[in-house]
Design an enzyme around this catalytic site. Structure first.
Site, PDB file in Angstrom:
ATOM      1  N   LYS A 152      30.978  17.121  31.217  1.00  0.00           N
ATOM      2  CA  LYS A 152      31.244  17.969  29.905  1.00  0.00           C
ATOM      3  C   LYS A 152      30.759  19.069  29.710  1.00  0.00           C
ATOM      4  O   LYS A 152      31.029  19.846  28.922  1.00  0.00           O
ATOM      5  CB  LYS A 152      30.352  16.722  29.176  1.00  0.00           C
ATOM      6  CG  LYS A 152      30.546  15.728  28.627  1.00  0.00           C
ATOM      7  CD  LYS A 152      30.006  14.721  27.999  1.00  0.00           C
ATOM      8  CE  LYS A 152      29.998  13.201  27.323  1.00  0.00           C
ATOM      9  NZ  LYS A 152      29.730  12.344  27.262  1.00  0.00           N
ATOM     10  N   GLN A 165      23.880  10.921  26.611  1.00  0.00           N
ATOM     11  CA  GLN A 165      24.547  10.044  27.224  1.00  0.00           C
ATOM     12  C   GLN A 165      24.052   8.332  27.482  1.00  0.00           C
ATOM     13  O   GLN A 165      23.058   7.901  27.885  1.00  0.00           O
ATOM     14  CB  GLN A 165      24.781  10.510  28.665  1.00  0.00           C
ATOM     15  CG  GLN A 165      25.749  10.190  30.170  1.00  0.00           C
ATOM     16  CD  GLN A 165      26.823  10.286  29.189  1.00  0.00           C
ATOM     17  OE1 GLN A 165      27.260  11.675  28.746  1.00  0.00           O
ATOM     18  NE2 GLN A 165      27.690   9.427  29.369  1.00  0.00           N
ATOM     19  N   ASP A 220      28.683  12.691  19.200  1.00  0.00           N
ATOM     20  CA  ASP A 220      29.697  11.559  19.003  1.00  0.00           C
ATOM     21  C   ASP A 220      29.195  11.093  17.992  1.00  0.00           C
ATOM     22  O   ASP A 220      30.331  10.075  18.131  1.00  0.00           O
ATOM     23  CB  ASP A 220      28.121  10.547  19.904  1.00  0.00           C
ATOM     24  CG  ASP A 220      28.533  11.344  21.146  1.00  0.00           C
ATOM     25  OD1 ASP A 220      29.809  11.333  21.660  1.00  0.00           O
ATOM     26  OD2 ASP A 220      27.272  10.886  22.421  1.00  0.00           O
TER      27      ASP A 220
END
Ligand code: NAP
Length: 281
Positions: A53, A97, A120
């Site tokens: 990422k 995460q 997200d």
């Protein structure tokens, strides 16, 4: 023999578009899109995802910061970091995460992220917006699948779309996006009866289960488009999907490989969301 849908190539193309859009945005506003990624503990798979990422952000010209917190981090410390990033004007997207170590409450931390920085799209506010089809943040993996279908020229309207899997991250939002694109959608799960009978009706079959080689040729209608979201590690360490590629490829009209199919698209959609967040800030 099916067309192999090349997620790497399509992803590279979209990232080039994002890079150009980012450069134009920076030139116009002087604002650099910024993504903060928080990782707690030392899960090796998560560390790889986070590195990817960060690298992807750098490639398209974003500012990115990774916060690596020790395994023993307490909920209060994690919450405090999220609070700080929520008010940091250089950060437009915040990503925690997952999975977090067991002693931490994932829901609590995801709810704490400012929905305007929730790249997200896991916050219930953004999930709700996806449900009503009016959203700024794309659910990354399902949106990646939609982009693959679109750029391969697959028509969705009026097609029988079957999704196997009903997780909040993949299956449910996938079904919503297909429905918004006017597909006739069926969602299957571990309690579905006569699964193969249902999957054989699919013009477009999206598989997100987490079981290696689960979908075999007898479950697929000849000519169907098959999208394999699964990512499973074999005993020899090799990555494999939920679809038995060798048996399904000869009868499908198009299919995504694993690796190199849906995988690269997820980060690409995250980049899109971060740019959107910076533009809206
Ligand atoms: P998950 O939360 O474990 O959900 C799995 C789903 O599959 C559940 O809805 C489950 O049904 C269903 N299922 C399990 N066994 C089944 C069976 N025998 N028949 C029918 N349905 C069955 O997993 P996830 O997070 O959605 O991820 C799914 C897969 O996609 C994993 O391999 C994951 O690594 C991969 N993934 C890939 C990406 C990417 O970027 N490519 C991103 C996210 C996930 P129940 O609800 O009834 O339990």
């Amino acid at each position: 023999m099916a067309i192999r849908i090349d997620g790497k190539a399509i992803s590279a193309q979209i990232r080039e578009e994002i890079k150009a859009e980012c450069a134009a945005f920076v030139a116009e506003t002087g604002i650099l899109p910024g993504l903060a990624v928080i990782i707690v503990g030392e899960n090796p798979a998560s560390q790889v995802y986070v590195r990817n990422k960060k690298k992807a952000c750098e490639e398209v010209g974003f500012h990115s910061v990774v916060y690596e917190l020790p395994e023993g981090t307490e909920q209060g410390e994690l919450n405090a970091l999220v609070d700080r990033l929520n008010t940091d004007p250089t950060i437009h997207g915040i990503l925690v995460q997952l999975p977090l170590p067991k002693h931490l409450d994932e829901t609590e931390v995801l709810l704490r992220i400012d929905p305007n920085k929730d790249v997200d799209a896991f916050h219930p506010y953004n999930v709700g917006n996806i449900m009503i089809g009016d959203y700024r943040f794309l659910p990354c993996t399902p949106a990646g699948v939609m982009a693959l279908l679109e750029r391969t020229g697959v028509e969705i309207a009026g097609k029988n779309c079957v999704v196997i899997g009903r997780s909040n991250i993949v299956g449910k939002p996938m079904a919503m996006l297909l429905l918004h694109a006017n597909g006739t959608v069926t969602v299957c799960h571990s309690r579905t009866k006569n699964l193969a009978e249902i999957t054989r009706q699919a013009d477009i079959l999206v598989v997100a289960i987490g079981r290696a080689d689960f979908v075999t040729a007898d479950m697929v209608k000849p000519g169907a488009v098959v999208i394999d979201v699964g990512m499973n590690r074999r005993a020899d360490g090799k990555l494999t999907g939920d679809v038995d590629f060798a048996s399904v490829e000869p009868i499908a009209s198009a299919i995504t490989p694993v690796p190199g199919g849906v995988g690269p698209m997820t980060i690409t959609m995250l980049l899109k969301n971060t740019l959107t967040a910076a533009k809206k800030a």
